[in-house]
Design an enzyme around this catalytic site. Structure first.
Site, PDB file in Angstrom:
ATOM      1  N   SER A   6      -9.217  -5.130  50.304  1.00  0.00           N
ATOM      2  CA  SER A   6      -9.479  -4.692  48.682  1.00  0.00           C
ATOM      3  C   SER A   6      -9.080  -5.990  47.891  1.00  0.00           C
ATOM      4  CB  SER A   6      -8.746  -3.413  48.690  1.00  0.00           C
ATOM      5  OG  SER A   6      -7.172  -3.560  48.772  1.00  0.00           O
ATOM      6  N   GLU A   8      -7.864  -7.404  43.920  1.00  0.00           N
ATOM      7  CA  GLU A   8      -7.192  -6.975  42.667  1.00  0.00           C
ATOM      8  C   GLU A   8      -7.542  -7.973  41.605  1.00  0.00           C
ATOM      9  OE1 GLU A   8      -3.333  -5.355  42.783  1.00  0.00           O
ATOM     10  OE2 GLU A   8      -2.532  -6.851  41.371  1.00  0.00           O
ATOM     11  N   THR A  39      -5.438  -4.353  37.023  1.00  0.00           N
ATOM     12  CA  THR A  39      -4.173  -4.297  36.361  1.00  0.00           C
ATOM     13  C   THR A  39      -4.136  -4.004  35.022  1.00  0.00           C
ATOM     14  OG1 THR A  39      -3.774  -6.518  36.095  1.00  0.00           O
ATOM     15  CG2 THR A  39      -3.208  -5.958  38.161  1.00  0.00           C
ATOM     16  N   ALA A  42       2.443  -5.079  30.521  1.00  0.00           N
ATOM     17  CA  ALA A  42       3.448  -4.595  30.551  1.00  0.00           C
ATOM     18  C   ALA A  42       3.522  -3.332  29.422  1.00  0.00           C
ATOM     19  CB  ALA A  42       4.805  -5.627  30.014  1.00  0.00           C
ATOM     20  N   ARG A  97       5.349   2.568  38.106  1.00  0.00           N
ATOM     21  CA  ARG A  97       6.301   2.643  36.970  1.00  0.00           C
ATOM     22  C   ARG A  97       5.965   1.510  36.028  1.00  0.00           C
ATOM     23  NH1 ARG A  97      12.222   0.659  36.522  1.00  0.00           N
ATOM     24  NH2 ARG A  97      10.850  -1.186  35.987  1.00  0.00           N
ATOM     25  N   GLY A  98       5.756   0.527  36.374  1.00  0.00           N
ATOM     26  CA  GLY A  98       5.221  -0.750  35.478  1.00  0.00           C
ATOM     27  C   GLY A  98       6.360  -1.447  34.927  1.00  0.00           C
ATOM     28  N   ASP A  99       6.052  -2.553  34.317  1.00  0.00           N
ATOM     29  CA  ASP A  99       7.141  -3.267  33.715  1.00  0.00           C
ATOM     30  C   ASP A  99       7.503  -3.134  32.249  1.00  0.00           C
ATOM     31  OD1 ASP A  99       7.259  -4.818  36.074  1.00  0.00           O
ATOM     32  OD2 ASP A  99       5.674  -6.145  35.744  1.00  0.00           O
ATOM     33  N   ALA A 113       7.770   5.947  39.231  1.00  0.00           N
ATOM     34  CA  ALA A 113       6.655   6.264  39.738  1.00  0.00           C
ATOM     35  C   ALA A 113       6.210   7.468  40.357  1.00  0.00           C
ATOM     36  CB  ALA A 113       6.305   5.081  40.659  1.00  0.00           C
ATOM     37  N   TYR A 135       7.743  -2.844  48.742  1.00  0.00           N
ATOM     38  CA  TYR A 135       8.393  -3.972  48.612  1.00  0.00           C
ATOM     39  C   TYR A 135       8.792  -4.386  49.868  1.00  0.00           C
ATOM     40  CZ  TYR A 135       7.559  -3.375  43.685  1.00  0.00           C
ATOM     41  OH  TYR A 135       6.814  -3.146  42.190  1.00  0.00           O
ATOM     42  N   HIS A 139      12.414  -4.206  46.200  1.00  0.00           N
ATOM     43  CA  HIS A 139      12.348  -4.330  44.634  1.00  0.00           C
ATOM     44  C   HIS A 139      13.561  -5.037  44.005  1.00  0.00           C
ATOM     45  CE1 HIS A 139      11.658  -3.145  40.377  1.00  0.00           C
ATOM     46  NE2 HIS A 139      10.327  -2.711  41.047  1.00  0.00           N
ATOM     47  N   PHE A 206       5.352 -17.287  39.524  1.00  0.00           N
ATOM     48  CA  PHE A 206       4.927 -15.755  39.774  1.00  0.00           C
ATOM     49  C   PHE A 206       6.114 -15.282  40.610  1.00  0.00           C
ATOM     50  CE2 PHE A 206       0.076 -15.669  39.244  1.00  0.00           C
ATOM     51  CZ  PHE A 206       0.177 -15.654  37.660  1.00  0.00           C
ATOM     52  N   HIS A 256      -4.976  -6.289  50.951  1.00  0.00           N
ATOM     53  CA  HIS A 256      -5.045  -6.171  49.484  1.00  0.00           C
ATOM     54  C   HIS A 256      -5.119  -7.635  48.932  1.00  0.00           C
ATOM     55  CE1 HIS A 256      -5.610  -4.157  45.586  1.00  0.00           C
ATOM     56  NE2 HIS A 256      -4.484  -4.896  45.197  1.00  0.00           N
TER      57      HIS A 256
END
Length: 274
Positions: A6, A8, A39, A42, A97-99, A113, A135, A139, A206, A256
């Site tokens: 896949s 992204e 994606t 934030a 959950r997101g940043d 999440a 992770y 995380h 990154f 991915h």
């Protein structure tokens, strides 16, 4: 490649970026991706752009998969977003959950999440296949490795179908993570996230921001190449293809690719994998 893969993307910010991404997607469709995810920024700040890009992917005849963040969201706002995605023909979601944007309080009606996954299941039943983040190198905000494994298990217990990992360059970290989950009775597929190496400055920036470890030997080799872009890309393709080969031999269920809206790095890795 025998494994499913896949791709992204992130939502482009300009018409020129949208046109460039359209061309990138057409090149990458040659890999027959199982789906293409998109994606958000934030706090969910680009979710309109996420929706538009997903609609374009669906119109191109591919499964488009939005990332859905719950930080700062209410049950009503998520319910509305789910209805919109259903109408757009979406059958998969990446639930995160997101940043937090800088200077932004937690806010919203969801903290984790796992709560978002449970809400999606309560609202939509089995309509959406739900992927969640994993992770292998822990995380960056987890209290401990054990707590991080427990957090992933909570997402599975809430109804997640598959895990997609943060990118990594240490295959042992992935295999150990999967083994630890299996010992906890988690049978969910864990798909490795793969980051092609095409730009050393970008990669190191990154990685420092998201907690992904770039092994010292890779950092030193990249630094030694300086501005030699061709050598960086050749070395990067070798390293990432070697990683994928080891993951494939170890039973990883797919890959991915974090494309960063570029085609060349992903295509070169897949070419080396045959």
């Amino acid at each position: 490649m025998t494994q499913p893969l896949s791709l992204e993307f992130f939502p482009p910010k300009t018409p020129e970026g949208a046109e460039k991404l359209r061309a990138t997607r057409q090149r990458l469709y040659a890999l027959a991706p199982e789906f293409c995810s998109v994606t958000f920024g934030a706090g969910g700040s680009t979710q309109d752009g996420t929706l538009e890009t997903v609609r374009q992917i669906v119109a191109e005849g591919r499964p488009g998969v939005p990332h859905l963040s719950c930080i700062g969201q209410t049950r009503a706002s998520i319910r509305e977003r789910l209805a919109t995605y259903r109408q757009a023909g979406v059958r998969r979601i990446v639930a995160l959950r997101g940043d937090l944007p800088s200077g932004y309080g937690l806010g919203g009606e969801f903290r984790y999440a796992s709560e978002l996954v449970a809400f999606i299941r309560a609202e939509a039943g089995a309509h959406f296949s739900v992927a969640v983040a994993a992770y292998p190198e822990v995380h960056p905000q987890a209290r401990s490795p054990e707590a991080d494994l427990d957090a992933f298990r909570a997402k599975v217990d809430a109804g997640a179908d598959v895990g997609i990992t943060q990118y990594f360059f240490n295959a042992d970290a992935y295999f150990r993570f999967v083994d630890e989950l299996r010992r906890r009775g988690v049978a969910t597929p864990i798909v490795p996230g793969i980051m092609p190496i095409t730009n050393s400055t970008q990669l190191l920036r990154f990685s420092d921001s998201c907690g992904a470890e770039v092994p010292r030997w890779i950092r030193l080799r990249l630094q030694a190449f300086g501005d030699d872009a061709a050598s960086i890309k050749d070395f990067g393709a070798d390293v990432v293809a070697g990683l994928c080969q080891r993951l494939r031999e170890g039973g990883a269920p797919g890959f991915h690719f974090y494309t960063l809206n570029q085609a060349a790095g992903t295509l070169e890795v897949c070419n080396r994998l045959g």
